[in-house]
Design a protein around this motif. Sequence first.
Motif, short mmCIF file in Angstrom:
data_model
loop_
_atom_site.label_atom_id
_atom_site.label_comp_id
_atom_site.label_asym_id
_atom_site.label_seq_id
_atom_site.Cartn_x
_atom_site.Cartn_y
_atom_site.Cartn_z
N THR A 132 1.02 -1.16 -0.10
CA THR A 132 0.13 0.08 0.10
C THR A 132 1.12 1.14 -0.11
O THR A 132 2.09 1.09 0.36
N SER A 133 0.27 2.35 -0.42
CA SER A 133 0.82 3.68 -0.26
C SER A 133 0.31 4.61 0.65
O SER A 133 -1.11 4.73 0.65
N GLY A 134 1.08 5.37 1.57
CA GLY A 134 0.15 6.30 2.14
C GLY A 134 -0.31 5.82 3.45
O GLY A 134 -0.48 4.59 3.79
N GLY A 135 -0.76 6.73 4.67
CA GLY A 135 -1.46 6.34 5.77
C GLY A 135 -0.49 5.73 6.71
O GLY A 135 -1.12 4.82 7.72
N VAL A 136 0.71 5.69 6.58
CA VAL A 136 1.65 5.03 7.61
C VAL A 136 2.28 5.73 8.63
O VAL A 136 3.52 5.33 9.24
N SER A 137 2.18 7.05 8.36
CA SER A 137 2.81 7.95 9.43
C SER A 137 1.90 8.04 10.83
O SER A 137 0.99 7.26 10.94
N VAL A 138 2.13 8.94 11.64
CA VAL A 138 1.59 8.90 12.93
C VAL A 138 0.31 9.84 13.14
O VAL A 138 -0.07 10.19 14.23
N GLY A 139 -0.03 10.30 12.00
CA GLY A 139 -1.30 11.39 12.06
C GLY A 139 -2.47 10.61 12.36
O GLY A 139 -2.63 9.44 12.21
N ASP A 140 -3.71 11.51 12.69
CA ASP A 140 -4.90 10.95 12.97
C ASP A 140 -5.49 10.51 11.62
O ASP A 140 -6.46 9.55 11.69
N GLU A 141 -4.95 10.86 10.45
CA GLU A 141 -5.78 10.07 9.12
C GLU A 141 -4.63 9.03 8.73
O GLU A 141 -5.34 8.60 7.72
N ASP A 142 -3.94 8.53 9.60
CA ASP A 142 -3.19 7.45 9.18
C ASP A 142 -3.67 6.09 9.71
O ASP A 142 -3.49 5.91 10.69
N HIS A 143 -4.51 5.35 9.09
CA HIS A 143 -5.12 3.97 9.74
C HIS A 143 -4.68 2.71 9.13
O HIS A 143 -5.16 1.75 9.60
N VAL A 144 -3.67 2.73 8.32
CA VAL A 144 -2.99 1.42 7.68
C VAL A 144 -2.75 0.52 9.00
O VAL A 144 -2.96 -0.62 8.95
N LYS A 145 -1.75 1.06 9.60
CA LYS A 145 -0.96 0.54 10.94
C LYS A 145 -2.41 -0.20 11.77
O LYS A 145 -2.21 -1.35 12.22
N ALA A 146 -3.33 0.39 12.40
CA ALA A 146 -4.21 0.05 13.16
C ALA A 146 -5.02 -1.18 12.54
O ALA A 146 -5.47 -2.33 12.94
N ALA A 147 -5.46 -0.87 11.25
CA ALA A 147 -6.08 -1.91 10.24
C ALA A 147 -5.37 -3.14 10.43
O ALA A 147 -6.02 -4.23 10.56
N VAL A 148 -4.19 -3.17 9.67
CA VAL A 148 -3.26 -4.39 9.73
C VAL A 148 -3.20 -5.07 11.18
O VAL A 148 -3.53 -6.33 11.11
N ALA A 149 -3.09 -4.14 12.04
CA ALA A 149 -2.77 -4.66 13.45
C ALA A 149 -4.05 -5.58 13.80
O ALA A 149 -3.94 -6.76 14.56
N THR A 150 -5.19 -5.39 13.46
CA THR A 150 -6.44 -6.08 13.89
C THR A 150 -6.73 -7.30 13.02
O THR A 150 -7.33 -8.31 13.50
N LEU A 151 -5.80 -7.45 11.84
CA LEU A 151 -6.14 -8.75 10.79
C LEU A 151 -4.90 -9.50 10.88
O LEU A 151 -4.97 -10.57 10.48
N GLY A 152 -3.82 -8.94 11.49
CA GLY A 152 -2.71 -9.70 11.59
C GLY A 152 -1.72 -9.22 12.47
O GLY A 152 -1.84 -8.96 13.60
N GLN A 153 -0.34 -8.80 11.67
CA GLN A 153 0.42 -8.34 12.91
C GLN A 153 1.32 -7.21 11.97
O GLN A 153 1.41 -7.43 10.81
N ILE A 154 1.83 -6.23 12.83
CA ILE A 154 2.54 -5.12 12.07
C ILE A 154 3.73 -4.46 12.92
O ILE A 154 3.74 -4.50 14.02
N ASP A 155 4.96 -4.36 12.08
CA ASP A 155 5.82 -3.55 12.61
C ASP A 155 5.88 -2.58 12.00
O ASP A 155 5.89 -2.28 10.75
N MET A 156 6.21 -1.21 12.72
CA MET A 156 6.47 0.00 12.02
C MET A 156 7.95 0.41 12.35
O MET A 156 8.44 0.53 13.56
#
Length: 401
Positions: A243-267
């Motif tokens: 994916t592109s975008g949405g992996v910073s730490v702003g309020d509009e960045d949802h990719v990390k949280a979404a992946v975390a609920t479906l699998g696992q993620i390292d930032m």
Amino acid sequence: MTVDDALALILRKAVPLDEIENLDLPRALGRVLAQPQISTLNVPPADNSAMDGDALASGNIATDGETRLRVSRRIAAGQTSQPLIPGTAARIFTGAPIPLGADCVVMQEHCRVEDDTVIISPPLHAGQNIRARGEDVKSGVTIIDAGIKLRPQDLGLAASIGLARLPVYRPLRVAIFCTGDELTAPGTDLMPGKIYNANRYTLTGLLQALHCEVIDFGIVPDNLAATRTVLAAAAQQSDLIITSGGVSVGDEDHVKAAVATLGQIDMWRIAMKPGKPLAFGSVGTTPFFGLPGNPVSVFATFCLFARPFILRRQGMVQTLPQSVLVHADFDWLQSGNRREYLRARLHTGADGVTRAVIYPNQSSAALTSVSWAHGLICIAEGTTVQRGQMVSFIPFNELLA
Ligand code: AMP
Ligand code: MG
């Protein structure tokens, strides 16, 4: 995290696909060979002539002065040959089999012909102008190793030992989507506050260049539910999600949280420029790369991290690009604690020396820099460069071919 540490972690998770398909040679171009190819025959299969001329026994030729031999036979490529009549020569053509009793070929430019006689002068030696049986390929040797991307010359070599098909890994299926409420598809009107979606095309092109099958999930808005829904669908259909975008730490960045609920993620905050934020993890069992949104960062992080991962999953052994040393035709005086990847062009001067110049705008939002460039100059953390120094250059044709 350093670039090297991140890459090591990523490659540790890159497992080659185990599905193999047997393809006709033309369709195998650009695919990765899954099993080593071993020759069961010699190439050439028999001693043959490397020239048009006359085949004869070198022992029949005087070491000083001319020797006259009757031409007793004519042998063309594709024919089989009878033994040579002792004391004679055979007219022979390139690729024709050497007759028993002959041990050299005299080029036609180096002899004279009178009626049915050929006149030969020394020096001459046994084996001259003969391509020996098995000189190119010996029966039993490996001609192509597994794990290489097949190039035209590899297909030619496979054909030369009689192979019509080759076992290759199946293409990797890669799902992509671009996050951002601001994104608009090119070809439609641009409303206030919006920008066109550049990353979709950069990513698709990069993946196609690597012979991946692209499954495009389009533009995904900046909200958790939509991101989760698309991620879940993408994981079902692909071997890898990017994916592109949405992996910073702003309020509009949802990719990390979404992946975390479906699998696992390292930032990771990677010590590189452009680039920095990179997410790596999995959705279910499908590996996941969350690239940054800035168009240059997408390109750089894809090339440095996603590309080697993809190549390894495709079964390739060599996954890192080959860099070359060139002279810097610029100064880079501010050293930083991040590794810099400068967009650069090469030019070769009248003195024959190849020098690199860099694009004036090195912002990670300036995609013009990548389009202008021939490759990336890599400047290590904490270093400066002065004009004339040698710097490491990664050509784009290493990354994109
Ligand atoms: P983000 O990582 O989502 O905060 O995005 C960083 C920057 O990249 C923002 O200025 C975005 O507007 C821009 N950007 C994100 N995605 C794209 C895209 N697909 N095409 C062009 N620019 C993008
Ligand atoms: Mg965004």
